[in-house]
Design a protein around this motif. Structure first.
Motif, PDB file in Angstrom:
ATOM      1  N   UNK A 116      -6.056   0.198  12.510  1.00 29.84           N
ATOM      2  CA  UNK A 116      -6.470   0.623  11.155  1.00 29.84           C
ATOM      3  C   UNK A 116      -5.308   0.630  10.164  1.00 29.84           C
ATOM      4  N   UNK A 117      -4.152   0.131  10.590  1.00 30.83           N
ATOM      5  CA  UNK A 117      -2.985   0.154   9.691  1.00 30.83           C
ATOM      6  C   UNK A 117      -3.301  -0.536   8.361  1.00 30.83           C
ATOM      7  N   UNK A 118      -4.017  -1.660   8.415  1.00 33.13           N
ATOM      8  CA  UNK A 118      -4.300  -2.403   7.190  1.00 33.13           C
ATOM      9  C   UNK A 118      -5.200  -1.622   6.238  1.00 33.13           C
ATOM     10  N   UNK A 119      -5.936  -0.631   6.768  1.00 30.91           N
ATOM     11  CA  UNK A 119      -6.803   0.190   5.917  1.00 30.91           C
ATOM     12  C   UNK A 119      -6.050   1.349   5.272  1.00 30.91           C
ATOM     13  N   UNK A 120      -4.946   1.766   5.893  1.00 35.24           N
ATOM     14  CA  UNK A 120      -4.248   2.967   5.459  1.00 35.24           C
ATOM     15  C   UNK A 120      -2.920   2.704   4.764  1.00 35.24           C
ATOM     16  N   UNK A 121      -2.257   1.636   5.140  1.00 38.27           N
ATOM     17  CA  UNK A 121      -0.902   1.387   4.629  1.00 38.27           C
ATOM     18  C   UNK A 121      -0.871   0.029   3.950  1.00 38.27           C
ATOM     19  N   UNK A 122      -0.517   0.026   2.662  1.00 33.08           N
ATOM     20  CA  UNK A 122      -0.508  -1.207   1.884  1.00 33.08           C
ATOM     21  C   UNK A 122       0.899  -1.721   1.604  1.00 33.08           C
ATOM     22  N   UNK A 123       1.915  -0.903   1.846  1.00 32.32           N
ATOM     23  CA  UNK A 123       3.288  -1.334   1.606  1.00 32.32           C
ATOM     24  C   UNK A 123       4.232  -0.444   2.410  1.00 32.32           C
TER      25      UNK A 123
END
Length: 611
Positions: A109-116
């Protein structure tokens, strides 16, 4: 944990006998046909037979209960934890009932929570419901924030919320909304600290004199080291002002309109008639003053004065000047001339024309946060001028570059203001509103962005509100404001119902960059507001310090009779700065005796005070 009841492509109900669900936590549905869809818990409850409820109005409806019975739950004795899970992406067809549900690994789920990455974005807080992923979280995201809970600092327990500042090129402008005590100003402080950390130039209009970053929180001193020297505070009239000679006629119309309400057509005509290109404040003010005086004296009266044989050459020259200006501008309405004269004097008394904005330009060029302080009305007048001037500088540089010409570099910057509804109110013209609307609609192309905070989003101009692509929504109680926020964000009905009950510092982040609403808690600020002290503690502290000073003076003369207090009042005035008379001193000594700090003895002739 498993799916129960009737499912749809957007929502499912899940149930667990042993585990209680956290609001806003992320779960994975093990349905391989749908490629293991992920969702967020948006509503939770515990159900048992001791809690009567109407099935038609409850999260636990009749179909859910029937499913629970079929898969072996004892509805009459078990406590059953039920949650509504909303999928992040709509499924092509409903989820299969009975599927297992599990907690995700962080990488899923990293792509859902962290954008940079933390060093490239604004690390603003912690995402609620992500505590279960702390162990599997990558090292680069650990120990990024300290949180404040119940007045005590704690370490990070979930995934940090990092706002990708670079995404503002595509999704510009930020709104910060929340009622009094919701943590709105605290959240704005954290955002400004992050702008300083990233060395992004910003100008902050501070009507409350609270955006001071010199007082650091002792426990977080190490984390705040990078902020030192990255902000500068200026006050209107003392450090910055408006260079009158650089103003156009249109600029002067806007400034004088801001000084006392909208200008009438005749007032605008007065300005257009009197103002000359490159006028200094002195030349324009003298011309206006002379016209006011000449209109009050009148042409006939001035001519009679000119024929006075005792008139000196200097006085004669002065009267000729007044007659000349009366002949040139005498047709202008006297009431409008006096109105412009009053407004100009009001701005001059506020010190608005004693300085220029070079200190602000220098701070932005040095990539600093520039805090502009002043009273509310002066700030609105000054903001009208300075925002327009800075925006034009940035725009001219970009336009020249697009045309292949060389120009002096002026950096992209952020405009930040609290009480934004005073600068750009809905349905009412205000001086700064037009330039803020222009930046809201076109600023993205030139690298100029808005961070606008307000307690009343309903009162903020609708065009500007619609352009705020990221909105931080803190606790909000008023129904009209909640309705406005529902219309302007993707907050669901369940989330809107929670708004009046949010803790201070908790906020929904509705961001086009995330594509959904994220529920976060703002991190602990590294610096403190000068207004952080409780006013009642301040009252007690002041009284204690005053009593201590007075007692020191009194004790030198003890024992003392109440008939001998007159000399003591003079000493108290000199030593303590208190302008007390004998009556007031006697009242205070009575109080000190009641509190046990002095001893009072009644005698037949007078009252004696002793240690």
């Amino acid at each position: 944990m498993q799916v129960v009841g009737v499912t749809t492509q957007q929502e499912v109900h899940i149930v667990s006998r042993d585990r209680k669900f956290r609001i806003n936590e992320i779960l994975v549905i093990e349905d391989p046909a749908l490629n293991y869809p992920k969702g967020e818990v948006v509503e939770t409850m515990a159900y048992n037979r001791l809690i009567p409820m109407g099935y038609d109005k409850s999260l636990v409806d009749h179909q859910v209960l029937e499913t629970l019975r079929h898969i072996g739950y004892d509805i009459e004795s078990d406590e059953i934890n039920v949650a509504k899970l909303r999928l992040f992406e709509e499924a092509p067809y409903p989820v299969r009932t009975g599927c297992a549900v599990r907690l995700p690994e962080f990488d899923e789920v990293r792509h859902l929570l962290v954008k940079t990455m933390p060093d490239e974005g604004m690390v603003l807080g912690e995402i609620h419901g992500t505590e279960s992923m702390a162990d599997s979280m990558s090292e680069d995201l650990q120990d990024q924030v300290m949180m404040l809970e119940q007045g005590k600092l704690r370490s990070q327990q979930g995934v940090p919320f990092i706002f990708d500042i670079k995404s503002m090129q595509q999704y510009p402008h930020v709104g910060v909304f929340g009622g009094s005590g919701s943590g709105k100003s605290f959240g704005l402080r954290v955002m400004l600290e992050e702008l300083m950390k990233l060395r992004i130039p910003a100008i902050v209009f501070d009507p409350h004199f609270e955006m001071d970053f010199r007082d650091r929180v002792p426990e977080l001193k190490e984390r705040s080291e990078g902020l030192m020297g990255r902000s500068v505070t200026v006050q209107i009239g003392q450090d910055v002002g408006i260079s009158f000679s650089e103003l156009s006629t249109r600029d002067i119309e806007q400034l004088l309109g801001a000084a006392g309400g909208n200008l009438t057509e005749s007032m605008v005509n007065v300005i257009q008639s009197l103002h000359q290109r490159k006028d200094s404040f002195t030349s324009f003010s003298d011309r206006l003053n002379n016209l006011v005086l000449a209109q009050e004296e009148g042409s006939n009266h001035l001519k009679r004065k000119l024929n006075d044989p005792e008139l000196t050459p200097m006085e004669a020259e002065r009267i000729k000047d007044l007659l000349s200006i009366l002949q040139q501008y005498g047709t202008l309405p006297p009431a409008s001339v006096r109105g412009i004269h009053w407004r100009l004097n009001r701005l001059e008394k506020a010190g608005l024309f004693q300085h220029d904005i070079r200190a602000i330009e220098k701070g932005l060029e040095q990539r600093k946060l520039v805090v502009v302080q002043g009273s509310a009305w002066v700030l609105q007048v000054f903001a009208t001028y300075v925002i327009g001037a800075l925006y034009r500088k940035r725009r001219e540089y970009k336009d020249r570059k697009m045309n292949g010409e060389e120009g002096k570099f002026f950096p992209p910057f952020v405009i930040v203001t609290d009480e934004a509804h005073n600068f750009a109110p809905k349905g009412v013209d205000s001086p700064a509103k037009s330039i803020l609307k222009e930046i809201a609609q076109e600023g993205r192309k030139y690298g100029v962005f808005l961070f606008l905070a307000t307690q009343r989003p309903t009162l903020l101009d609708e065009t500007i509100t619609a352009q705020l692509n990221t909105k931080f929504v803190f606790r909000t109680v008023r129904a009209t404001d909640i309705q406005t926020l529902k219309e302007e964000t993707d907050l669901t009905s369940e989330e809107a119902k929670r708004l009046p009950y949010l803790r201070s510092g908790d906020t929904f982040v509705s961001s086009a960059a995330f594509g959904r609403t994220v529920f976060i808690r703002i991190r602990a600020a590294y610096t403190r507001s000068p207004h952080v002290a409780n006013p009642f503690d301040e009252l007690n502290q002041f009284a204690d310090e005053r009593d201590e000073k007075v007692l020191k003076v009194i004790e030198k003369h003890l024992p003392i009779f109440d008939t001998d207090l007159l000399p003591l009042t003079g000493e108290i005035r000199r030593e303590c700065g208190l302008d007390w008379d004998v009556s007031r001193l006697k009242e205070e000594m009575e109080r000190l005796a009641e509190e046990g700090q002095l001893k009072k003895h009644e005698t037949p002739f007078a009252t004696r005070y002793d240690k």
